[in-house]
Design an enzyme around this catalytic site. Structure first.
Site, PDB file in Angstrom:
ATOM      1  N   GLN A 192       2.844  -7.337  -8.761  1.00 49.34           N
ATOM      2  CA  GLN A 192       1.712  -6.411  -8.940  1.00 49.34           C
ATOM      3  C   GLN A 192       1.903  -5.133  -8.123  1.00 49.34           C
ATOM      4  O   GLN A 192       0.939  -4.567  -7.606  1.00 49.34           O
ATOM      5  CB  GLN A 192       0.404  -7.104  -8.556  1.00 49.34           C
ATOM      6  N   SER A 193       3.136  -4.669  -7.991  1.00 47.16           N
ATOM      7  CA  SER A 193       3.397  -3.471  -7.186  1.00 47.16           C
ATOM      8  C   SER A 193       2.798  -2.213  -7.826  1.00 47.16           C
ATOM      9  O   SER A 193       3.123  -1.859  -8.974  1.00 47.16           O
ATOM     10  CB  SER A 193       4.917  -3.301  -7.047  1.00 47.16           C
ATOM     11  N   ASN A 194       1.956  -1.538  -7.049  1.00 51.53           N
ATOM     12  CA  ASN A 194       1.429  -0.242  -7.493  1.00 51.53           C
ATOM     13  C   ASN A 194       2.526   0.811  -7.477  1.00 51.53           C
ATOM     14  O   ASN A 194       2.542   1.726  -8.290  1.00 51.53           O
ATOM     15  CB  ASN A 194       0.294   0.207  -6.570  1.00 51.53           C
TER      16      ASN A 194
END
Ligand SMILES: Cc1ncc(COP(=O)(O)O)c(C=O)c1O
Length: 349
Positions: free
Chosen positions: A84-86
Protein backbone atom coordinates in the site's frame (compact mmCIF):
# COMPACT_ATOMS: atom_id res chain seq x y z
CA UNK A 1 14.85 34.14 -5.27
CA UNK A 2 13.69 30.76 -4.03
CA UNK A 3 16.05 28.41 -2.20
CA UNK A 4 15.48 25.74 -4.88
CA UNK A 5 15.31 27.89 -8.01
CA UNK A 6 18.76 26.70 -9.16
CA UNK A 7 17.57 23.06 -9.24
CA UNK A 8 15.75 21.34 -12.13
CA UNK A 9 12.08 20.73 -11.36
CA UNK A 10 9.34 18.99 -13.34
CA UNK A 11 5.91 20.40 -12.42
CA UNK A 12 3.54 17.75 -11.11
CA UNK A 13 1.81 19.24 -8.08
CA UNK A 14 -0.96 21.77 -7.52
CA UNK A 15 0.94 24.36 -5.49
CA UNK A 16 0.76 26.06 -3.12
CA UNK A 17 -1.34 23.58 -1.17
CA UNK A 18 -3.85 25.24 1.15
CA UNK A 19 -2.91 26.15 4.72
CA UNK A 20 -6.29 25.64 6.31
CA UNK A 21 -7.44 26.63 9.81
CA UNK A 22 -9.16 23.90 11.84
CA UNK A 23 -11.63 25.98 13.86
CA UNK A 24 -13.79 23.17 15.25
CA UNK A 25 -10.83 20.96 16.12
CA UNK A 26 -9.03 23.92 17.74
CA UNK A 27 -12.08 24.74 19.85
CA UNK A 28 -12.46 21.14 20.94
CA UNK A 29 -8.82 20.92 21.98
CA UNK A 30 -8.83 24.31 23.74
CA UNK A 31 -11.39 22.82 26.11
CA UNK A 32 -8.97 20.00 26.95
CA UNK A 33 -5.68 21.87 27.32
CA UNK A 34 -4.11 22.33 30.74
CA UNK A 35 -3.28 25.03 31.54
CA UNK A 36 -6.04 26.58 29.40
CA UNK A 37 -4.56 28.25 26.35
CA UNK A 38 -7.26 30.51 25.01
CA UNK A 39 -5.40 31.53 21.88
CA UNK A 40 -4.44 27.97 20.90
CA UNK A 41 -5.04 27.23 17.22
CA UNK A 42 -4.34 24.35 14.92
CA UNK A 43 -3.90 24.65 11.16
CA UNK A 44 -3.40 21.94 8.57
CA UNK A 45 -1.14 22.06 5.50
CA UNK A 46 -3.00 20.14 2.83
CA UNK A 47 -0.37 18.12 0.97
CA UNK A 48 -3.05 15.49 0.54
CA UNK A 49 -4.21 17.93 -2.16
CA UNK A 50 -1.04 17.98 -4.28
CA UNK A 51 -3.21 16.56 -7.02
CA UNK A 52 -1.24 13.71 -8.58
CA UNK A 53 -3.45 10.56 -8.53
CA UNK A 54 -4.97 11.63 -5.19
CA UNK A 55 -1.88 13.53 -4.04
CA UNK A 56 0.47 13.24 -1.08
CA UNK A 57 3.96 14.24 0.01
CA UNK A 58 5.82 12.20 -2.60
CA UNK A 59 4.54 14.42 -5.41
CA UNK A 60 6.75 17.26 -4.19
CA UNK A 61 9.80 14.98 -4.04
CA UNK A 62 9.00 13.57 -7.48
CA UNK A 63 9.07 17.04 -9.05
CA UNK A 64 12.82 17.05 -8.37
CA UNK A 65 13.41 13.32 -8.97
CA UNK A 66 11.65 13.26 -12.35
CA UNK A 67 13.53 16.39 -13.45
CA UNK A 68 16.80 14.67 -12.48
CA UNK A 69 15.80 11.49 -14.34
CA UNK A 70 14.98 13.48 -17.49
CA UNK A 71 18.22 15.48 -17.23
CA UNK A 72 20.13 12.17 -17.12
CA UNK A 73 18.27 10.91 -20.20
CA UNK A 74 16.45 8.14 -18.33
CA UNK A 75 13.27 6.59 -19.70
CA UNK A 76 12.09 4.45 -16.78
CA UNK A 77 11.43 5.12 -13.08
CA UNK A 78 11.91 2.20 -10.69
CA UNK A 79 11.13 2.31 -7.02
CA UNK A 80 10.30 0.18 -4.04
CA UNK A 81 7.76 0.04 -1.22
CA UNK A 82 5.02 -1.78 0.67
CA UNK A 83 1.90 -3.14 -1.04
CA UNK A 84 0.00 0.00 0.00
CA UNK A 85 2.90 2.39 -0.68
CA UNK A 86 1.75 5.94 -1.37
CA UNK A 87 5.20 6.64 -2.75
CA UNK A 88 4.91 3.86 -5.35
CA UNK A 89 1.45 5.06 -6.42
CA UNK A 90 2.65 8.63 -6.90
CA UNK A 91 5.77 7.42 -8.73
CA UNK A 92 3.59 5.39 -11.11
CA UNK A 93 1.42 8.47 -11.74
CA UNK A 94 4.44 10.79 -12.15
CA UNK A 95 5.95 8.39 -14.70
CA UNK A 96 2.68 8.34 -16.63
CA UNK A 97 2.52 12.13 -16.57
CA UNK A 98 6.13 12.50 -17.77
CA UNK A 99 5.84 9.81 -20.45
CA UNK A 100 8.24 7.43 -18.68
CA UNK A 101 7.88 3.71 -17.96
CA UNK A 102 7.51 2.62 -14.34
CA UNK A 103 8.54 -0.54 -12.47
CA UNK A 104 7.63 -1.07 -8.82
CA UNK A 105 9.28 -3.55 -6.45
CA UNK A 106 6.70 -4.43 -3.81
CA UNK A 107 7.25 -6.41 -0.63
CA UNK A 108 5.23 -9.58 -0.09
CA UNK A 109 2.80 -11.45 -2.33
CA UNK A 110 0.09 -10.11 -4.61
CA UNK A 111 -3.28 -10.05 -2.81
CA UNK A 112 -6.24 -11.86 -4.36
CA UNK A 113 -7.92 -8.51 -5.02
CA UNK A 114 -5.96 -5.27 -5.62
CA UNK A 115 -7.35 -2.22 -3.85
CA UNK A 116 -6.24 1.16 -2.46
CA UNK A 117 -2.82 2.28 -3.69
CA UNK A 118 -2.09 -1.05 -5.39
CA UNK A 119 -5.13 -0.71 -7.61
CA UNK A 120 -4.01 2.81 -8.57
CA UNK A 121 -0.46 1.55 -9.35
CA UNK A 122 -2.02 -0.83 -11.84
CA UNK A 123 -4.35 1.79 -13.34
CA UNK A 124 -1.34 4.07 -13.89
CA UNK A 125 0.34 1.31 -15.89
CA UNK A 126 3.19 0.36 -13.55
CA UNK A 127 4.82 -3.04 -13.93
CA UNK A 128 4.84 -4.83 -10.56
CA UNK A 129 7.61 -7.07 -9.16
CA UNK A 130 6.88 -8.94 -5.91
CA UNK A 131 9.66 -10.01 -3.58
CA UNK A 132 10.03 -10.85 0.14
CA UNK A 133 9.99 -7.64 2.20
CA UNK A 134 13.60 -7.93 3.36
CA UNK A 135 14.83 -8.43 -0.22
CA UNK A 136 13.32 -5.27 -1.70
CA UNK A 137 16.48 -3.17 -2.05
CA UNK A 138 18.42 -6.11 -3.55
CA UNK A 139 15.65 -6.66 -6.04
CA UNK A 140 15.66 -2.95 -6.91
CA UNK A 141 19.40 -3.14 -7.72
CA UNK A 142 18.96 -6.40 -9.66
CA UNK A 143 16.05 -5.04 -11.66
CA UNK A 144 17.98 -1.87 -12.49
CA UNK A 145 20.74 -4.08 -13.99
CA UNK A 146 18.21 -6.25 -15.84
CA UNK A 147 16.53 -3.22 -17.38
CA UNK A 148 19.89 -1.76 -18.44
CA UNK A 149 20.82 -5.04 -20.09
CA UNK A 150 17.47 -4.96 -21.89
CA UNK A 151 18.35 -1.53 -23.33
CA UNK A 152 16.31 0.69 -20.99
CA UNK A 153 17.68 3.72 -19.17
CA UNK A 154 16.35 3.22 -15.64
CA UNK A 155 16.33 5.79 -12.82
CA UNK A 156 16.20 3.92 -9.48
CA UNK A 157 14.54 5.78 -6.60
CA UNK A 158 15.08 4.64 -3.03
CA UNK A 159 12.41 4.14 -0.30
CA UNK A 160 10.07 7.10 -0.12
CA UNK A 161 12.09 9.13 -2.62
CA UNK A 162 14.21 10.05 0.39
CA UNK A 163 17.51 11.10 -1.09
CA UNK A 164 19.02 14.59 -1.37
CA UNK A 165 17.30 15.17 -4.73
CA UNK A 166 13.82 14.25 -3.49
CA UNK A 167 14.19 15.94 -0.11
CA UNK A 168 14.60 19.29 -1.91
CA UNK A 169 10.84 19.04 -2.52
CA UNK A 170 10.32 19.59 1.19
CA UNK A 171 12.86 22.39 1.39
CA UNK A 172 10.72 24.12 -1.24
CA UNK A 173 7.60 23.19 0.74
CA UNK A 174 8.95 24.86 3.84
CA UNK A 175 9.54 28.03 1.88
CA UNK A 176 5.95 27.83 0.63
CA UNK A 177 4.66 27.52 4.20
CA UNK A 178 6.90 30.37 5.32
CA UNK A 179 5.25 32.65 2.76
CA UNK A 180 1.77 31.53 3.80
CA UNK A 181 2.31 32.15 7.51
CA UNK A 182 3.97 35.50 6.78
CA UNK A 183 0.92 36.54 4.72
CA UNK A 184 -1.35 35.58 7.62
CA UNK A 185 0.90 37.30 10.17
CA UNK A 186 1.22 34.06 12.16
CA UNK A 187 3.99 32.99 14.49
CA UNK A 188 4.25 29.18 14.29
CA UNK A 189 5.19 27.39 17.51
CA UNK A 190 5.45 23.90 16.05
CA UNK A 191 5.20 22.10 12.70
CA UNK A 192 4.20 18.47 13.22
CA UNK A 193 4.71 15.81 10.54
CA UNK A 194 4.76 12.02 10.20
CA UNK A 195 8.36 10.88 9.68
CA UNK A 196 9.42 7.53 8.26
CA UNK A 197 11.98 7.27 5.47
CA UNK A 198 13.19 10.71 6.62
CA UNK A 199 13.03 12.72 3.39
CA UNK A 200 10.11 14.93 4.38
CA UNK A 201 11.59 15.93 7.72
CA UNK A 202 15.13 16.27 6.32
CA UNK A 203 13.90 18.52 3.52
CA UNK A 204 11.99 20.72 5.96
CA UNK A 205 14.99 20.93 8.30
CA UNK A 206 17.40 21.77 5.48
CA UNK A 207 14.92 24.26 4.05
CA UNK A 208 14.56 25.98 7.42
CA UNK A 209 18.34 26.28 7.62
CA UNK A 210 18.60 27.66 4.07
CA UNK A 211 15.83 30.18 4.76
CA UNK A 212 17.11 31.15 8.18
CA UNK A 213 13.72 30.30 9.74
CA UNK A 214 13.97 28.93 13.25
CA UNK A 215 10.94 26.70 12.64
CA UNK A 216 10.41 23.99 15.28
CA UNK A 217 9.85 20.84 13.22
CA UNK A 218 8.59 17.80 15.14
CA UNK A 219 8.66 14.40 13.43
CA UNK A 220 6.30 11.79 14.83
CA UNK A 221 8.07 8.54 14.03
CA UNK A 222 5.96 6.00 12.18
CA UNK A 223 8.27 3.01 12.36
CA UNK A 224 11.73 3.88 13.68
CA UNK A 225 13.26 4.25 17.11
CA UNK A 226 14.07 7.81 18.09
CA UNK A 227 17.88 7.74 17.89
CA UNK A 228 17.86 5.90 14.57
CA UNK A 229 15.43 8.29 12.94
CA UNK A 230 17.20 11.38 14.34
CA UNK A 231 20.49 10.14 12.85
CA UNK A 232 18.88 9.35 9.48
CA UNK A 233 17.17 12.73 9.26
CA UNK A 234 20.36 14.57 10.30
CA UNK A 235 22.45 12.78 7.62
CA UNK A 236 19.92 13.43 4.87
CA UNK A 237 19.38 17.06 5.96
CA UNK A 238 23.17 17.55 5.77
CA UNK A 239 23.31 16.18 2.21
CA UNK A 240 20.22 18.18 1.23
CA UNK A 241 21.68 21.43 2.57
CA UNK A 242 24.70 20.85 0.32
CA UNK A 243 22.43 20.37 -2.68
CA UNK A 244 20.65 23.60 -1.80
CA UNK A 245 24.03 25.34 -1.89
CA UNK A 246 23.87 26.13 1.86
CA UNK A 247 26.19 23.51 3.37
CA UNK A 248 25.66 22.71 7.03
CA UNK A 249 26.30 19.64 9.18
CA UNK A 250 23.29 18.63 11.26
CA UNK A 251 23.77 16.52 14.38
CA UNK A 252 21.20 13.95 15.52
CA UNK A 253 20.44 16.17 18.52
CA UNK A 254 19.37 18.99 16.22
CA UNK A 255 16.45 16.86 15.06
CA UNK A 256 13.22 16.57 17.07
CA UNK A 257 11.60 13.15 16.85
CA UNK A 258 8.91 11.62 19.06
CA UNK A 259 8.95 7.84 18.73
CA UNK A 260 6.32 7.25 21.39
CA UNK A 261 3.58 6.16 19.03
CA UNK A 262 4.96 3.12 17.23
CA UNK A 263 2.10 0.96 18.53
CA UNK A 264 2.21 -2.60 17.23
CA UNK A 265 4.41 -1.66 14.28
CA UNK A 266 4.31 -0.28 10.77
CA UNK A 267 0.87 -0.29 9.21
CA UNK A 268 -0.87 -1.79 12.26
CA UNK A 269 -3.93 0.34 13.04
CA UNK A 270 -4.79 0.66 16.72
CA UNK A 271 -7.04 2.80 18.91
CA UNK A 272 -4.72 5.83 18.50
CA UNK A 273 -5.05 5.91 14.72
CA UNK A 274 -8.77 5.07 14.74
CA UNK A 275 -9.59 7.91 17.10
CA UNK A 276 -7.45 10.43 15.20
CA UNK A 277 -8.94 9.51 11.84
CA UNK A 278 -12.55 9.58 13.01
CA UNK A 279 -12.08 12.76 15.06
CA UNK A 280 -10.61 14.65 12.09
CA UNK A 281 -13.29 13.33 9.74
CA UNK A 282 -16.19 14.12 12.09
CA UNK A 283 -14.89 17.48 13.26
CA UNK A 284 -13.48 18.95 10.06
CA UNK A 285 -14.49 16.62 7.19
CA UNK A 286 -10.83 15.88 6.43
CA UNK A 287 -9.59 12.34 5.76
CA UNK A 288 -6.32 11.25 7.37
CA UNK A 289 -4.69 7.96 6.40
CA UNK A 290 -4.33 4.78 8.48
CA UNK A 291 -0.52 4.41 8.37
CA UNK A 292 1.10 7.88 8.56
CA UNK A 293 -1.14 10.88 9.24
CA UNK A 294 -3.54 8.90 11.45
CA UNK A 295 -0.62 7.88 13.67
CA UNK A 296 1.04 11.30 13.64
CA UNK A 297 -2.15 13.20 14.40
CA UNK A 298 -3.00 10.68 17.13
CA UNK A 299 0.45 11.38 18.58
CA UNK A 300 -0.14 15.13 18.44
CA UNK A 301 -3.51 14.75 20.20
CA UNK A 302 -1.82 12.75 22.92
CA UNK A 303 1.01 15.29 23.34
CA UNK A 304 -1.53 18.09 23.64
CA UNK A 305 -3.85 16.30 26.01
CA UNK A 306 -1.27 15.07 28.50
CA UNK A 307 -0.62 18.58 29.58
CA UNK A 308 2.55 17.67 31.43
CA UNK A 309 2.83 16.89 28.24
CA UNK A 310 3.61 20.03 26.52
CA UNK A 311 6.85 18.23 25.91
CA UNK A 312 9.59 19.85 23.92
CA UNK A 313 9.03 21.90 21.85
CA UNK A 314 5.52 22.49 23.15
CA UNK A 315 6.52 23.25 26.71
CA UNK A 316 6.79 26.95 26.10
CA UNK A 317 2.98 26.89 25.73
CA UNK A 318 2.52 26.36 22.01
CA UNK A 319 -0.24 28.53 20.63
CA UNK A 320 -0.13 27.96 16.88
CA UNK A 321 0.57 24.50 15.55
CA UNK A 322 0.66 23.43 11.91
CA UNK A 323 -0.09 19.77 11.30
CA UNK A 324 1.24 18.70 7.90
CA UNK A 325 -1.18 16.37 6.08
CA UNK A 326 1.16 14.28 3.94
CA UNK A 327 -1.58 12.33 2.13
CA UNK A 328 -2.22 8.60 1.95
CA UNK A 329 -5.98 8.72 1.45
CA UNK A 330 -6.23 5.68 -0.90
CA UNK A 331 -4.92 3.39 1.85
CA UNK A 332 -8.12 4.05 3.83
CA UNK A 333 -9.93 1.68 1.50
CA UNK A 334 -7.40 -1.09 2.04
CA UNK A 335 -8.00 -0.81 5.82
CA UNK A 336 -11.80 -0.99 5.70
CA UNK A 337 -11.94 -3.84 8.22
CA UNK A 338 -9.68 -2.17 10.80
CA UNK A 339 -11.38 1.20 10.42
CA UNK A 340 -14.92 -0.10 10.68
CA UNK A 341 -14.41 -0.21 14.47
CA UNK A 342 -14.34 3.60 14.91
CA UNK A 343 -15.35 5.08 18.26
CA UNK A 344 -19.02 6.09 18.38
CA UNK A 345 -18.38 9.53 19.90
CA UNK A 346 -16.45 12.30 18.13
CA UNK A 347 -14.48 12.71 21.36
CA UNK A 348 -12.23 10.19 23.06
CA UNK A 349 -13.48 6.59 22.81
C1 LIG B 1 1.17 9.62 3.57
C2 LIG B 1 2.59 9.64 4.01
N1 LIG B 1 2.95 10.47 5.01
C3 LIG B 1 4.21 10.51 5.47
C4 LIG B 1 5.19 9.71 4.95
C5 LIG B 1 6.57 9.80 5.52
O1 LIG B 1 7.39 10.58 4.75
P1 LIG B 1 8.96 10.26 4.71
O2 LIG B 1 9.05 8.87 4.20
O3 LIG B 1 9.51 11.28 3.81
O4 LIG B 1 9.47 10.36 6.11
C6 LIG B 1 4.87 8.83 3.90
C7 LIG B 1 5.94 7.95 3.36
O5 LIG B 1 5.76 6.99 2.73
C8 LIG B 1 3.54 8.80 3.42
O6 LIG B 1 3.19 7.97 2.43
Amino acid sequence: MSITSHLPRYPLAFLPTPLQPLPRMSELLRAELQPPTSNFQLLIKRDDQTGLATGGNKTRKLEFLVADALALGCDTLITVGATQSNHCRQTAAAAARAGLKCHLVLGGKPPAQANGNLLLDMLCGAELHWTPRENRLNRLAELTDELRTAGCRPYPITYGGSDPVGACGYAAALEELHEQVADLGLQVDAIVIPSSSSGTQAGLVAGAWALGWDAPIVGVSIDELQAELQAKVADLATATATRLGKPHTFAADDITVDAGYLGDGYGVVGALEREAISLMARTEGILLDPVYTGRAFGGLLDMLRRSKAFRKPFESGARTIVFWHTGGTPALFAYARELAAVPSSPLRA
